[in-house]
Design a protein around this motif. Structure first.
Motif, short mmCIF file in Angstrom:
data_model
loop_
_atom_site.label_atom_id
_atom_site.label_comp_id
_atom_site.label_asym_id
_atom_site.label_seq_id
_atom_site.Cartn_x
_atom_site.Cartn_y
_atom_site.Cartn_z
N TYR A 1 0.83 -1.21 0.00
CA TYR A 1 0.00 0.00 0.00
C TYR A 1 0.86 1.26 0.00
O TYR A 1 0.58 2.23 -0.69
N GLU A 2 1.93 1.24 0.78
CA GLU A 2 2.81 2.41 0.89
C GLU A 2 3.52 2.73 -0.42
O GLU A 2 4.01 3.84 -0.60
N ASP A 3 3.61 1.78 -1.33
CA ASP A 3 4.28 1.98 -2.61
C ASP A 3 3.42 2.71 -3.64
O ASP A 3 3.92 3.08 -4.70
N ILE A 4 2.15 2.90 -3.37
CA ILE A 4 1.24 3.48 -4.35
C ILE A 4 1.59 4.96 -4.56
O ILE A 4 1.41 5.79 -3.68
N LEU A 5 2.08 5.27 -5.75
CA LEU A 5 2.40 6.65 -6.12
C LEU A 5 1.14 7.35 -6.61
O LEU A 5 0.27 6.72 -7.22
N LEU A 6 1.02 8.62 -6.34
CA LEU A 6 -0.09 9.47 -6.82
C LEU A 6 -1.46 9.00 -6.33
O LEU A 6 -2.47 9.27 -6.96
N LYS A 7 -1.50 8.29 -5.20
CA LYS A 7 -2.79 7.77 -4.73
C LYS A 7 -3.81 8.86 -4.48
O LYS A 7 -4.96 8.75 -4.90
N GLU A 8 -3.41 9.94 -3.81
CA GLU A 8 -4.36 11.03 -3.55
C GLU A 8 -4.86 11.64 -4.85
O GLU A 8 -6.06 11.93 -4.99
N GLU A 9 -3.98 11.81 -5.81
CA GLU A 9 -4.36 12.40 -7.09
C GLU A 9 -5.30 11.48 -7.86
O GLU A 9 -6.28 11.92 -8.46
N LEU A 10 -5.00 10.18 -7.84
CA LEU A 10 -5.87 9.21 -8.53
C LEU A 10 -7.24 9.16 -7.88
O LEU A 10 -8.27 9.16 -8.57
N PHE B 1 -14.08 7.56 -14.36
CA PHE B 1 -12.74 7.09 -14.02
C PHE B 1 -12.82 6.09 -12.87
O PHE B 1 -13.39 6.38 -11.82
N LYS B 2 -12.25 4.91 -13.10
CA LYS B 2 -12.20 3.88 -12.06
C LYS B 2 -10.77 3.38 -11.97
O LYS B 2 -10.13 3.14 -12.98
N VAL B 3 -10.29 3.24 -10.74
CA VAL B 3 -8.96 2.70 -10.51
C VAL B 3 -9.06 1.49 -9.60
O VAL B 3 -9.77 1.52 -8.59
N HIS B 4 -8.41 0.41 -9.98
CA HIS B 4 -8.37 -0.83 -9.21
C HIS B 4 -6.93 -1.01 -8.76
O HIS B 4 -6.04 -1.24 -9.58
N TYR B 5 -6.72 -0.90 -7.47
CA TYR B 5 -5.38 -1.08 -6.90
C TYR B 5 -5.16 -2.56 -6.62
O TYR B 5 -6.02 -3.21 -6.02
N VAL B 6 -4.02 -3.07 -7.02
CA VAL B 6 -3.66 -4.46 -6.77
C VAL B 6 -2.34 -4.46 -6.02
O VAL B 6 -1.38 -3.81 -6.44
N LEU B 7 -2.32 -5.17 -4.89
CA LEU B 7 -1.13 -5.23 -4.06
C LEU B 7 -0.58 -6.65 -4.02
O LEU B 7 -1.32 -7.59 -3.75
N ASN B 8 0.69 -6.79 -4.28
CA ASN B 8 1.33 -8.10 -4.32
C ASN B 8 1.60 -8.66 -2.94
O ASN B 8 1.17 -9.75 -2.61
N GLN B 9 2.30 -7.93 -2.12
CA GLN B 9 2.72 -8.43 -0.82
C GLN B 9 1.55 -8.62 0.14
O GLN B 9 1.55 -9.52 0.95
N GLU B 10 0.58 -7.75 0.06
CA GLU B 10 -0.54 -7.81 1.00
C GLU B 10 -1.66 -8.71 0.48
O GLU B 10 -2.67 -8.86 1.14
N GLN B 11 -1.47 -9.28 -0.70
CA GLN B 11 -2.42 -10.23 -1.27
C GLN B 11 -3.86 -9.71 -1.25
O GLN B 11 -4.77 -10.40 -0.82
N ARG B 12 -4.04 -8.48 -1.70
CA ARG B 12 -5.39 -7.96 -1.79
C ARG B 12 -5.45 -6.90 -2.88
O ARG B 12 -4.46 -6.45 -3.37
N SER B 13 -6.64 -6.57 -3.24
CA SER B 13 -6.85 -5.48 -4.19
C SER B 13 -8.08 -4.70 -3.72
O SER B 13 -8.87 -5.19 -2.94
N PHE B 14 -8.18 -3.47 -4.18
CA PHE B 14 -9.31 -2.66 -3.81
C PHE B 14 -9.53 -1.59 -4.87
O PHE B 14 -8.66 -1.30 -5.68
N ILE B 15 -10.70 -1.02 -4.86
CA ILE B 15 -11.07 0.03 -5.83
C ILE B 15 -10.85 1.37 -5.19
O ILE B 15 -11.10 1.55 -3.99
N GLY B 16 -10.39 2.33 -6.00
CA GLY B 16 -10.11 3.67 -5.49
C GLY B 16 -11.29 4.30 -4.78
O GLY B 16 -12.44 4.07 -5.11
N ILE B 17 -10.98 5.10 -3.79
CA ILE B 17 -11.90 5.81 -2.89
C ILE B 17 -12.82 4.87 -2.21
O ILE B 17 -12.75 4.01 -1.60
#
Length: 113
Positions: A77-86, A97-113
């Motif tokens: 999660y901490e690696d996500i660049l421009l998260k506030e802007e996205l 506009f839809k953004v789907h965040y995918v995290l490798n180490q934390e084994q989860r994904s989530f949708i922006g906001i």
């Protein structure tokens, strides 16, 4: 930097005063407003920067009603660049506009906001 990162070994070998030549992106891309109904993007890590520029240009153009969908992968999660802007783009352009965040180490994904 990540131990398995492709560029890590190159950076580790550099000494103060060394130079590193970088080029890219490869290929050409021309987008015309309204060219497509929806635009899909996939980015990982710092690869978000050109995608963010393109998404913002599409969304901020009042003559362009193209929908933008982004899958953005990072290790943590901490690696996500421009998260506030996205997330701001998600809030300012609901349904467009839809953004789907995918995290490798934390084994989860989530949708922006």
């Amino acid at each position: 930097m990540y131990p398995q990162g492709r560029m890590l070994h190159h950076f580790r070998e550099l000494c103060v005063g060394d130079y590193l030549a970088v080029k890219g992106p490869k290929g050409r891309f021309r987008y015309q407003p309204g060219q497509v109904r929806a635009f899909g993007m996939i980015a990982g890590g710092s690869g978000i920067t050109p995608m963010f520029q393109v998404a913002r240009a599409i969304l901020e153009n009042p003559k362009d009603m193209t929908n933008v969908h982004l899958i953005y992968a990072n290790v943590t999660y901490e690696d996500i660049l421009l998260k506030e802007e996205l997330d701001s783009l998600v809030a300012n352009y609901p349904g467009r506009f839809k953004v789907h965040y995918v995290l490798n180490q934390e084994q989860r994904s989530f949708i922006g906001i």
